[in-house]
Design a protein around this motif. Structure first.
Motif, PDB file in Angstrom:
ATOM      1  N   ASP A  28      76.231  38.742  97.752  1.00 23.54           N
ATOM      2  CA  ASP A  28      75.948  37.319  97.537  1.00 23.54           C
ATOM      3  C   ASP A  28      76.741  36.777  96.353  1.00 23.54           C
ATOM      4  O   ASP A  28      77.214  35.639  96.380  1.00 23.54           O
ATOM      5  N   ALA A  29      76.880  37.591  95.315  1.00 22.49           N
ATOM      6  CA  ALA A  29      77.603  37.153  94.121  1.00 22.49           C
ATOM      7  C   ALA A  29      79.068  36.892  94.431  1.00 22.49           C
ATOM      8  O   ALA A  29      79.654  35.890  93.996  1.00 22.49           O
ATOM      9  N   GLN A  30      79.701  37.789  95.198  1.00 16.66           N
ATOM     10  CA  GLN A  30      81.115  37.618  95.539  1.00 16.66           C
ATOM     11  C   GLN A  30      81.320  36.433  96.478  1.00 16.66           C
ATOM     12  O   GLN A  30      82.281  35.674  96.341  1.00 16.66           O
ATOM     13  N   VAL A  31      80.407  36.255  97.419  1.00 17.82           N
ATOM     14  CA  VAL A  31      80.493  35.118  98.349  1.00 17.82           C
ATOM     15  C   VAL A  31      80.333  33.808  97.587  1.00 17.82           C
ATOM     16  O   VAL A  31      81.014  32.818  97.863  1.00 17.82           O
ATOM     17  N   SER A  32      79.424  33.811  96.611  1.00 17.90           N
ATOM     18  CA  SER A  32      79.208  32.610  95.793  1.00 17.90           C
ATOM     19  C   SER A  32      80.466  32.257  95.013  1.00 17.90           C
ATOM     20  O   SER A  32      80.849  31.086  94.913  1.00 17.90           O
ATOM     21  N   LYS A  33      81.133  33.275  94.472  1.00 18.70           N
ATOM     22  CA  LYS A  33      82.362  33.028  93.702  1.00 18.70           C
ATOM     23  C   LYS A  33      83.464  32.443  94.586  1.00 18.70           C
ATOM     24  O   LYS A  33      84.316  31.696  94.112  1.00 18.70           O
ATOM     25  N   ALA A  34      83.445  32.814  95.863  1.00 14.10           N
ATOM     26  CA  ALA A  34      84.501  32.363  96.775  1.00 14.10           C
ATOM     27  C   ALA A  34      84.102  31.121  97.558  1.00 14.10           C
ATOM     28  O   ALA A  34      84.801  30.732  98.497  1.00 14.10           O
ATOM     29  N   SER A  35      82.986  30.482  97.193  1.00 15.88           N
ATOM     30  CA  SER A  35      82.486  29.336  97.957  1.00 15.88           C
ATOM     31  C   SER A  35      83.485  28.176  98.008  1.00 15.88           C
ATOM     32  O   SER A  35      83.630  27.518  99.044  1.00 15.88           O
ATOM     33  N   ALA A  36      84.183  27.931  96.897  1.00 14.92           N
ATOM     34  CA  ALA A  36      85.164  26.838  96.861  1.00 14.92           C
ATOM     35  C   ALA A  36      86.312  27.128  97.825  1.00 14.92           C
ATOM     36  O   ALA A  36      86.807  26.232  98.523  1.00 14.92           O
ATOM     37  N   ARG A  37      86.723  28.385  97.875  1.00 16.34           N
ATOM     38  CA  ARG A  37      87.811  28.781  98.793  1.00 16.34           C
ATOM     39  C   ARG A  37      87.361  28.639 100.233  1.00 16.34           C
ATOM     40  O   ARG A  37      88.124  28.214 101.094  1.00 16.34           O
TER      41      ARG A  37
END
Length: 219
Positions: free
Chosen positions: A164-173
Motif C-alpha cells: 500500500d505504501a509503494q502504491v500510494s507513492k506512485a499514485s500521481a504517476r
C-alpha cells in the motif's frame, strides 16, 4: 502525522458514525473537505465500505471523543503497534530461499495490477533485481512458460502495508497514466464477492496472456 490506510473508506465511516466536521475528517484522512462533503451528500465514494479507524488501531477513542466535543480540535493518528517491526535497516530485503522462486510470479502480478510502480519500487518491495523484472516483461526469463501472476502478499514476499505504501507513492504517476490512456481508470469502490471471483477467473494466468506473445513468435 502517521499516514492513514484506506483514507476514503475511513472518511466514509467517520461521516456515517461521528459528529465530526468535514474539516476535521479531511485533516485526519488527508482528503479535501469538499470531497468529505461529497461523501456526506452521497456523490463521492458510493459503494465504498466504511473502515473503523478505532477498531483498526489507527485512532484512539479518546482522540475521537475530544474531536467530537471540540470542532477546532484536530485528531492525531495512533502509531500502529507493529510499526517498529515494519521498520528495516537500509539494504536489500532478505527473502528466504523457499520463497525466492516465487519472485517472477509476484513481478508479473505487480506489472499487471500496478503498472504505475517503477522497477526500483518493485525491486525494493520484493527484493528482486531490475534484470529479473525486465526478463519477466520481455518473456526472456528462463521459466517464462510457468510464471503465473500471483499477489506478492499472498506469496509472503511483502506485507500489505509495504505494498500500500509503494502504491500510494506512485499514485500521481498512476493518475497521469490514466489521463494519457495508458491504463484503465481505477475505480475506488469495492466490488461484490461474485464479481471479484469472476475477475479472478478471467485474469491472465500466463505471460503471453498478460503481455502478448513475443515479437519473434509471429515472424
Amino acid at each position: 502525522m502517521a499516514e492513514i490506510l484506506m483514507p476514503k473508506a475511513t472518511a466514509v465511516w467517520l461521516v456515517d458514525n461521528t459528529a465530526l466536521s468535514f474539516e476535521q475528517i479531511a485533516d485526519f484522512t488527508g482528503l479535501h473537505h469538499l470531497e468529505i462533503k461529497g461523501i456526506a451528500d452521497g456523490d463521492v465514494a458510493a459503494g465504498v465500505r466504511g473502515s473503523d479507524p478505532v477498531a483498526s488501531g489507527q485512532l484512539d477513542r479518546a482522540e475521537l471523543d475530544k474531536a467530537e466535543a471540540d470542532s477546532s480540535y484536530r485528531m492525531t493518528a495512533s502509531k500502529p503497534k507493529y510499526a517498529e517491526l515494519q521498520e528495516r535497516k537500509k539494504g536489500p530485503r532478505y527473502t528466504p530461499l523457499s520463497r525466492r522462486q516465487n519472485r517472477p510470479d509476484a513481478i508479473a502480478w505487480l506489472v499487471r495490477n500496478h503498472p504505475e510502480l517503477t522497477d526500483a519500487q518493485i525491486s525494493k518491495l520484493i527484493g528482486t533485481t531490475k534484470t529479473t523484472i525486465e526478463a519477466v516483461r520481455d518473456r526472456t526469463h528462463w521459466n517464462s512458460p510457468n510464471i503465473k501472476p500471483t499477489d506478492p502478499v499472498t506469496l509472503g514476499l511483502c506485507t500489505q502495508i509495504d505494498l500500500d505504501a509503494q502504491v500510494s507513492k506512485a499514485s500521481a504517476r498512476r493518475k497521469q497514466m490514466e489521463e494519457d490512456g495508458q491504463v484503465m481508470i481505477e475505480e475506488d469502490t469495492l466490488k461484490p464477492a461474485d464479481e471479484q471471483d469472476m475477475d479472478a477467473a478471467n485474469a491472465p494466468t500466463t505471460l503471453d496472456e498478460l503481455f502478448g506473445k513475443p515479437k519473434g513468435d509471429d515472424e
